[in-house]
Scaffold this active site. Structure first.
Site, PDB file in Angstrom:
ATOM      1  CG  HIS A  14     -41.705  69.139  26.650  1.00 36.42           C
ATOM      2  ND1 HIS A  14     -42.507  70.202  26.279  1.00 36.42           N
ATOM      3  CD2 HIS A  14     -40.476  69.737  26.360  1.00 36.42           C
ATOM      4  CE1 HIS A  14     -42.139  70.958  25.547  1.00 36.42           C
ATOM      5  NE2 HIS A  14     -40.630  71.007  25.743  1.00 36.42           N
ATOM      6  CG  HIS A  16     -35.780  71.042  23.989  1.00 36.22           C
ATOM      7  ND1 HIS A  16     -36.363  71.224  22.729  1.00 36.22           N
ATOM      8  CD2 HIS A  16     -36.855  71.287  24.931  1.00 36.22           C
ATOM      9  CE1 HIS A  16     -37.814  72.038  22.964  1.00 36.22           C
ATOM     10  NE2 HIS A  16     -37.934  72.053  24.289  1.00 36.22           N
ATOM     11  NE  ARG A  18     -31.221  72.682  22.537  1.00 34.15           N
ATOM     12  CZ  ARG A  18     -32.202  73.333  22.645  1.00 34.15           C
ATOM     13  NH1 ARG A  18     -33.322  73.152  21.817  1.00 34.15           N
ATOM     14  NH2 ARG A  18     -32.537  74.302  23.647  1.00 34.15           N
ATOM     15  CG  ASN A  42     -36.965  72.873  19.473  1.00 37.17           C
ATOM     16  OD1 ASN A  42     -36.849  71.920  20.006  1.00 37.17           O
ATOM     17  ND2 ASN A  42     -36.850  74.213  20.138  1.00 37.17           N
ATOM     18  CE  LYS A 100     -44.249  71.866  21.598  1.00 37.58           C
ATOM     19  NZ  LYS A 100     -43.179  71.850  22.498  1.00 37.58           N
ATOM     20  CG  HIS A 137     -44.451  76.736  23.183  1.00 42.06           C
ATOM     21  ND1 HIS A 137     -43.475  76.437  23.698  1.00 42.06           N
ATOM     22  CD2 HIS A 137     -44.876  77.934  23.358  1.00 42.06           C
ATOM     23  CE1 HIS A 137     -43.011  77.642  24.155  1.00 42.06           C
ATOM     24  NE2 HIS A 137     -44.110  78.505  24.147  1.00 42.06           N
ATOM     25  CG  HIS A 175     -43.459  74.303  28.159  1.00 46.36           C
ATOM     26  ND1 HIS A 175     -44.662  74.879  27.741  1.00 46.36           N
ATOM     27  CD2 HIS A 175     -42.853  73.747  26.907  1.00 46.36           C
ATOM     28  CE1 HIS A 175     -44.326  75.182  26.297  1.00 46.36           C
ATOM     29  NE2 HIS A 175     -43.400  74.704  26.055  1.00 46.36           N
ATOM     30  CG  HIS A 252     -30.115  77.305  24.918  1.00 39.64           C
ATOM     31  ND1 HIS A 252     -30.167  77.335  23.662  1.00 39.64           N
ATOM     32  CD2 HIS A 252     -31.326  77.344  25.580  1.00 39.64           C
ATOM     33  CE1 HIS A 252     -31.623  77.325  23.458  1.00 39.64           C
ATOM     34  NE2 HIS A 252     -32.205  77.074  24.679  1.00 39.64           N
ATOM     35  CB  ALA A 264     -36.318  80.769  26.303  1.00 45.73           C
TER      36      ALA A 264
HETATM   37  O1  DOR Z   1     -37.283  77.666  27.341  1.00 42.76           O
HETATM   38  C1  DOR Z   1     -37.679  76.933  26.422  1.00 42.76           C
HETATM   39  N1  DOR Z   1     -36.518  76.464  25.504  1.00 42.76           N
HETATM   40  N2  DOR Z   1     -38.627  76.781  26.041  1.00 42.76           N
HETATM   41  C2  DOR Z   1     -39.277  76.223  24.791  1.00 42.76           C
HETATM   42  O2  DOR Z   1     -40.286  75.935  24.626  1.00 42.76           O
HETATM   43  C3  DOR Z   1     -38.135  75.745  23.850  1.00 42.76           C
HETATM   44  C4  DOR Z   1     -36.937  75.440  24.725  1.00 42.76           C
HETATM   45  C5  DOR Z   1     -35.535  75.259  23.394  1.00 42.76           C
HETATM   46  O3  DOR Z   1     -35.645  74.587  22.781  1.00 42.76           O
HETATM   47  O4  DOR Z   1     -34.856  75.692  24.008  1.00 42.76           O
HETATM   48 ZN    ZN Z   2     -39.633  72.517  25.127  1.00 44.06          ZN
END
Ligand code: DOR
Ligand code: ZN
Length: 347
Positions: A14, A16, A18, A42, A100, A137, A175, A252, A264
């Site tokens: 799992h 991310h 970007r 995502n 997903k 999720h 998660h 982020h 988040a």
């Molecule tokens: O905290 C999170 N950030 N939870 C998620 O499910 C997505 C992720 C994100 O893409 O930033």
């Molecule tokens: Zn995630």
């Protein structure tokens, strides 16, 4: 006390990373220690079709250091109108590893997610038939549900009926964040497996909110109580086959993290395998590290484990405070950046 351990190369089920400059800055952090990773879809717009995934995979491969044999595994972002034929074609062509499911508005870039569970039954039936995994999720977004109860309510209201309706569909509850969730996964294995992040095993909501609000401990599902943290840690370090590694490392920009409505996600890739190793070592469970990091995940996906190995050494090092990004986002702060930690991958 053991100061060095060699395990099969782990996978991150799992992740991310970007796109664009953020992808280029963050994917190498995972490729340094992991063999494969499930890349979350995502993006904005999401990776929603086989064609989207082919293009995203090419961009991910281009972001890898020269000579890297890291394998990005692609996922399809499930929408109310996802075409089962495209999902099947992408799976059969080896493009998609899984689908997903984001409940719409549950987290970052999930606005295009599922709003009506009756509309996705055709895709789920097809996935059950072809042996394709569903990644969930697991949070209920009904605004009357308390944010700390979102996981528990989702299991009851959404996941339990889905598992009854599609008993041949293998699912990963992503998660995992609660003691109730741990019990639910154990009760529903082996149809259900679950990833656990390092930070859900390290911190509780008092750490996040008790001494100043800590935006860099804010993620979805939200960090919960001490009892939840302990249950997750016991589950992961048990070595039981239904629990496996998934960092949910989620970079982020500083501006997004510190906005009035903050994003988040915790960015852990630069120290992910080291965090897990520390948790298992501190709990006297290093003998279970390889099962959790390198064996249980592939087994749930029906894949072979990696044949290469990595070695971790106990030695103090300082976690970098940030990763530079060659673009408008400038930099991403690292979970526990600036702190000293005590395990490191030998290169
Ligand atoms: O905290 C999170 N950030 N939870 C998620 O499910 C997505 C992720 C994100 O893409 O930033
Ligand atoms: Zn995630």
């Amino acid at each position: 006390m053991t100061d060095r351990i060699t395990i099969r190369k782990p996978d991150d089920w799992h992740l991310h990373v970007r796109d664009g400059a953020m992808l280029a800055a963050t994917l190498p952090q995972t490729a340094r220690a992991f063999g494969r990773a499930i890349l979350m879809p995502n993006l904005a717009p999401p990776v929603a079709t086989t064609a989207d995934a082919i293009a995203y995979r090419a961009r991910a491969l281009a972001a890898l250091p020269k000579g890297s044999d890291f394998v990005p595994l692609m996922t399809c972002y499930l929408r109310d109108d996802t075409d089962p034929d495209d999902v099947e074609a992408g799976f059969r062509a080896g493009v998609f590893t899984a689908v997903k499911l984001y409940p719409a508005n549950a987290t970052t870039n999930s606005a295009a997610g599922v709003t009506d569970y009756a509309k996705i039954t055709g895709v789920l039936a097809r996935m059950e038939k072809i042996g394709m995994r569903l990644l969930v999720h697991g949070e209920e977004v009904d605004p009357t549900v308390d944010v700390f109860d979102r996981e528990a309510v989702f299991l009851d209201r959404r996941l339990a009926p889905m598992m009854r309706d599609f008993p041949g569909l293998k699912i990963v509850l992503e998660h995992l964040s609660s003691k109730i969730g741990v019990q639910f996964v154990r009760a529903n294995a082996p149809q259900l497996g679950s990833t656990i992040t390092p930070y859900h095993m390290e911190i509780n909501r008092t750490d996040m909110l008790g001494w100043g609000i800590k935006p860099y401990f804010y993620c979805m599902p939200i960090i919960k109580t001490e009892a939840d943290r302990v249950a997750l840690r016991e589950a992961a370090t048990s070595g039981d086959a239904c629990f496996f590694l998934g960092t949910d490392s989620a970079p982020h920009s500083v501006a997004k993290k510190l906005a009035l409505s903050g994003a988040a996600g915790l960015f852990t890739a630069p120290l992910a395998i080291e965090l897990y190793t520390k948790i298992f070592a501190d709990d006297g469970k290093l003998d279970k590290l390889e099962a959790f990091c390198s064996l249980n995940g592939p087994a749930h996906y029906g894949l072979a484990p990696n044949s290469a190995t990595i070695t971790l050494q106990r030695r103090p090092w300082t976690v970098p405070e940030h990763i530079p990004v060659d673009g408008p986002d400038e930099r991403v702060l690292v979970y526990r950046g600036g702190e000293t930690t005590d395990w490191q991958v030998l290169t």
